[in-house]
Structure formats: C-alpha cells, structure tokens
Enzyme design. Sequence first.
Site, PDB file in Angstrom:
ATOM      1  CG  HIS A 127     -93.933 -79.343  -6.348  1.00 15.25           C
ATOM      2  ND1 HIS A 127     -93.138 -80.351  -7.125  1.00 15.25           N
ATOM      3  CD2 HIS A 127     -94.762 -78.814  -7.480  1.00 15.25           C
ATOM      4  CE1 HIS A 127     -93.396 -80.372  -8.268  1.00 15.25           C
ATOM      5  NE2 HIS A 127     -94.382 -79.463  -8.883  1.00 15.25           N
ATOM      6  CG  ASP A 205     -90.080 -75.405  -3.530  1.00 16.64           C
ATOM      7  OD1 ASP A 205     -89.770 -74.529  -4.129  1.00 16.64           O
ATOM      8  OD2 ASP A 205     -90.600 -76.431  -3.592  1.00 16.64           O
ATOM      9  CD  GLN A 208     -95.630 -71.632  -7.554  1.00 20.57           C
ATOM     10  OE1 GLN A 208     -95.929 -70.666  -8.197  1.00 20.57           O
ATOM     11  NE2 GLN A 208     -95.577 -72.838  -8.451  1.00 20.57           N
ATOM     12  CE  LYS A 231     -92.273 -73.729 -10.850  1.00 16.67           C
ATOM     13  NZ  LYS A 231     -93.531 -74.329 -11.383  1.00 16.67           N
ATOM     14  CB  CYS A 371     -96.545 -81.762  -8.781  1.00 14.93           C
ATOM     15  SG  CYS A 371     -96.610 -82.132 -10.295  1.00 14.93           S
TER      16      CYS A 371
HETATM   17  N1  7TS Z   1     -91.795 -76.485  -5.868  1.00 13.66           N
HETATM   18  C1  7TS Z   1     -92.958 -75.868  -6.031  1.00 13.66           C
HETATM   19  C2  7TS Z   1     -93.487 -75.190  -4.800  1.00 13.66           C
HETATM   20  C3  7TS Z   1     -93.563 -75.804  -7.393  1.00 13.66           C
HETATM   21  O1  7TS Z   1     -94.603 -75.096  -7.403  1.00 13.66           O
HETATM   22  C4  7TS Z   1     -93.060 -76.553  -8.422  1.00 13.66           C
HETATM   23  C5  7TS Z   1     -93.458 -76.594  -9.787  1.00 13.66           C
HETATM   24  C6  7TS Z   1     -91.591 -77.184  -8.242  1.00 13.66           C
HETATM   25  C7  7TS Z   1     -91.284 -77.012  -6.726  1.00 13.66           C
HETATM   26  C8  7TS Z   1     -90.949 -77.722  -9.257  1.00 13.66           C
HETATM   27  O2  7TS Z   1     -90.357 -76.721 -10.130  1.00 13.66           O
HETATM   28  P1  7TS Z   1     -89.476 -77.221 -11.511  1.00 13.66           P
HETATM   29  O3  7TS Z   1     -89.359 -76.069 -12.236  1.00 13.66           O
HETATM   30  O4  7TS Z   1     -88.290 -78.002 -10.965  1.00 13.66           O
HETATM   31  O5  7TS Z   1     -90.657 -78.135 -12.070  1.00 13.66           O
HETATM   32  N2  7TS Z   1     -94.860 -76.218  -9.718  1.00 13.66           N
HETATM   33  C9  7TS Z   1     -95.795 -76.601 -10.714  1.00 13.66           C
HETATM   34  C10 7TS Z   1     -97.013 -76.281 -10.644  1.00 13.66           C
HETATM   35  O6  7TS Z   1     -97.727 -75.931  -9.815  1.00 13.66           O
HETATM   36  N3  7TS Z   1     -97.775 -76.571 -11.764  1.00 13.66           N
HETATM   37  O7  7TS Z   1     -96.614 -77.077 -12.496  1.00 13.66           O
HETATM   38  C11 7TS Z   1     -95.590 -77.116 -12.197  1.00 13.66           C
END
Ligand code: 7TS
Length: 414
Positions: A127, A205, A208, A231, A371
């Site tokens: 990401h 990270d 997911q 999430k 992203c």
């Molecule tokens: N890392 C991964 C693997 C992600 O899927 C996401 C968000 C982030 C980091 C960032 O997370 P945040 O909570 O700080 O925004 N992924 C997604 C997605 O797949 N579609 O919308 C957000």
Amino acid sequence: MQSTESLFENIRNDFPILKRTVRDNKPLVYLDNASTTQKPNQVIDSIADYYQNHNANIHRAVYALAEEATEAYEATRDKIANFLNIKNRQEIIFVRGTTEAINLVAYAWGRTHLKEGDAVVTTEYEHHSNIVPWQLATRANHAKLEYIGMDDNGELILDDLDKHLATGKVKLVTFSLVSNVLGTITDAKGIIEKCRAAGVLTLIDGAQAVPHMKVDVEDLGCDFFAFSGHKMLGPTGIGVLWVKKSVLETMSPFHGGGDMIREVHKYETTWNDLPYKFEAGTPNIADVVGLGSAVDYLTKIGMDNVREHEIELTKYAIEKLSAVKGLHIYGTKDISKRGGVVSFNFADVHPHDVAQIIDEEGIAVRSGHHCAQVLMERLDVAATSRASFYIYNTRQDIDILVNSLNTVAKVFKL
Ligand code: 7TS
C-alpha cells in the site's frame, strides 16, 4: 455450543447498516471490507456509553470521571496485548492508523538510524502507506529504497531479498502480512528469519491481517508491527503501532507536546515513560474504547473461526467468478496463501464502469488502484475491481455479485 454456521448467520443482526437498502431499494451487499469494515452495535454503543457516562481527559486528574476514562483507555492496551500475544504493554502505542504508525517509524526511527548509503527494502505489493514514508525517510537521509519483486502468481521473489541483504547496506525490511489487492499472505517468518540472521530490523504492515486471522506478534519475531482499528470492526482514526522495547528505546519522539514529557524547561525536556513518550497530546480516547470493544467482539467469535469463514467464502467466490465470461482473477489460487480479497478485471472494460453497473444492484466493491500504484505498474493495469469479505458476508452476497458481473459481461458482449 453454537455451530460455526449459525454463529455467522446471527452476526448480521449486530450490524444495523446491513439492514438498510441503497439505490433503487436494493439490499446492501457490502464487499469493500479491505477499505473499511462496518461496525456492530457493541462497538457503536461502547463509544456512546463512553461519551454519555465517562468522558474526561486521561492521565491527568484524580477525580472519578478522569479515573474511569483512564482505566477504559488503558484497558484497551491490555486487550490488544492479549489479542496479539504481546508480552509488554509498554510496547503498544496508539496512533491514528497504519499510515500514522509507519510514518512514526520512518520519522522517529529513520531519523536516528538511517545513514548515507543505507537501504530500506519494501515490496512491489505494498500500500502507498508502506512506500511513501520510506521514500521521504530515505531521501532525507541520503539512503536508498529497494524492492522485493513479485512473481506472476502474486508471491514475493525471496531471491531479491537475499540479493539486497548480501550488500550489507540494508537497515530495515518492511512488508504487508496480507496484500490489500491480491490477498497474498506473505511468508513473514521466512523473511524475518533471513533478516534476523543478517542483523536487519523488520516492520510488518498488519492492516489486512489482524482483522482476518490469528496473529501472534511475539511468535512472528518482527521489530515493528502496525494495524488499523477501522478494518477490524473498530472506529476510524485509531490504530496501533507495536515496537519491540529494545528498539523503541533507541527512538526519538515523533510528536512533541503534552503527556509525552516528564519535565520541560526553557531549553531542555525529558521524556515520559514508554509508551507515553510516543502518545503526545489528548489521544482519541473514545475510539480507543471502541477498538477495545471490537477486540472483545472478534475474540468472542474466535479468529480461527473468522479465518475459516473467509476461506470458505473466498473459495466459493473464486470458483464462481472463474466461470464469468471474460473475467480475469489476479493472484494465487492457493487458498492457504490468500486472504479474503479477490481482485479482477474484464478485458478492455474499465473497472469504474464495472463498479458503476454493479452499484445499481446495491453492491459495494472498490475499483481503482487501491493505493497500490507500484503493484498496478507491475500488473501492467491502471486499475482493478476488488471484492473483499468479512464475517457478515454470505454466499448469497457472492451470488448477487456474480449475477451482476454476468450482466456486465453481456452488456459489453464479452
Ligand atoms: N496498509 C495496507 C495493507 C492497507 O490495506 C491499508 C488501507 C493501509 C496500510 C492504510 O491504512 P489506514 O487505515 O492508515 O488508511 N487499505 C485500503 C484499501 O485497500 N482500500 O482502502 C484503504
């Protein structure tokens, strides 16, 4: 004891949003869980209860409300520790989400430890939040950013890691435990073992992964671990960074301000104990409480049951989607190596057109680069459509998706 099947049937009743209709009175089919998940009443109610009955600032005053608010906030730290098998609660830092967690490391660790000529290694399926902070940190310190490539099956090429490690320049290797686009589950232990043998730190990270499978941070053996609350049924704006204490002690603060200090003088300041040194200012107390309720909710279901449910749905989805004319699925078909994420494309049909047509049926999927533009370049596409599952999804949701995609195939004469 409740059977797993009836357990998952009843779960939908806890999510008020799943009862609403969208567009032309269509039931909502929510398949964008990799972006964010819906919230059960238990989480929503705990946030309302916090504001209705306990709201006060934390770690400051001695009156009853302040004590209750502090206890509720700190209770979540213990819940996270239990949930992820973290032995030392001082290593758990509340942040806004995965993005802030990684930026914290890139700044507070990177500023001290990255020197000219050093390298940080990330992967082609990250990401943006596990790429851009490292571009900033390496550029600022005249270090380099390198990549582990991906094969056509959507799995990392570990020979690349060996080549990078052999240079002796690598200071940190960072990767997502589960890819947000392909769903690939990374061989984390394999990577960490090689890095530890080379004296290189690792950052996972877990955005997911934590919502979808049992994660044991101690057992993984990494140095940094990041994830987001929203999430995993929790509220937005709250997440966690875990850092091994011996590493955390070598890091300078990220934000300066209240709560992170012990003593402030005109020109000098000393820092508060861990983890407060890294939690400057009034934190997001209510949403920390909400995250605690999300952890309770998932613990009650059991993470092995969550994973089993997603394996079942993903298997079903891949089987049904494979039969849709002209549809191509990305990533591995080996379910043991894949989370509940399925990205696909129709030849020559733009994913936004797909998303728009199926939206008419009340289906929410994400279309775009997710992203992950470095990955899109690797796949040689501008975008994909992506369905991603969670505990409240059913086979019926997938049937509705597949029917609707068959309509897309007909409309575009595929
Ligand atoms: N890392 C991964 C693997 C992600 O899927 C996401 C968000 C982030 C980091 C960032 O997370 P945040 O909570 O700080 O925004 N992924 C997604 C997605 O797949 N579609 O919308 C957000």
